[in-house]
Enzyme design. Structure first.
Site: not given
Ligand code: RTP
Ligand code: MG
Length: 142
Positions: A87, A114, A51, A59, A11, A104, A93, A128, A117
């Site tokens: 992962r 963070n 996304y 968010f 990122k 991370r 996250t 994707e 992805h």
């Molecule tokens: P990513 O998709 O980026 O790999 O991250 P992830 O699976 O660990 O988390 P995901 O639930 O898919 O959320 C995508 C991105 O959104 C932001 N986020 N912010 N403020 C919040 O509660 C919140 N939750 C998610 C994070 O930057 C996350 O990487």
């Molecule tokens: Mg995700």
């Protein structure tokens, strides 16, 4: 466990910190191979489409704003159990909750910025990878 492919993004925060190579080393040292890669500066449309599952989340605007704030490195990783392995290497996250030694924990500042992805399932990996790469751009060893 079968050989899988997964979509990874370094990122804008991590690209800005000049740690692309250090993150790639984590992949290579843990059985994952980069089989496709490109540097891109995502538009709002491309980041929002990527996304799309989060479109209704509070968010979402911050997420798209962050992902369009600078260039990213997008890559396909291949290896045994690649989706879960990536992962695991990424960590939680929220970097404050990420296990020590994860990408991370070591390179990220906040839940927004963070560092990386990674696809979270076989179906999201397929979607994707196709979102960013033509099949002719993926140099699979499998
Ligand atoms: P990513 O998709 O980026 O790999 O991250 P992830 O699976 O660990 O988390 P995901 O639930 O898919 O959320 C995508 C991105 O959104 C932001 N986020 N912010 N403020 C919040 O509660 C919140 N939750 C998610 C994070 O930057 C996350 O990487
Ligand atoms: Mg995700």
């Amino acid at each position: 466990m079968a050989v899988q492919r997964t979509l990874s993004i370094v990122k804008p925060d991590a690209v800005g910190k000049n740690v692309i190579g250090r993150i790639y080393s984590r992949f290579e040292d843990n059985g994952l191979r980069v089989v496709a890669a490109k540097m891109l500066h995502l538009s709002e449309d491309v980041a929002g489409g990527f996304y799309a599952e989060h479109r209704e989340r509070p968010f979402f605007a911050d997420l798209v704003g962050f992902m369009t704030s600078g260039p990213v490195m997008v890559q396909v990783l291949e290896g045994e159990d690649a989706i879960a392995k990536n992962r695991e290497l990424m960590g939680a996250t929220n970097p404050k909750e990420a296990d020590a030694g994860t990408i991370r924990a070591d390179f990220a500042e906040s839940i927004d910025a963070n560092a990386v992805h990674g696809s979270d399932s076989e179906s999201s990996a397929a979607r994707e990878i196709a979102y960013f790469f033509a099949s002719s751009e993926v140099f699979s060893r499998a």
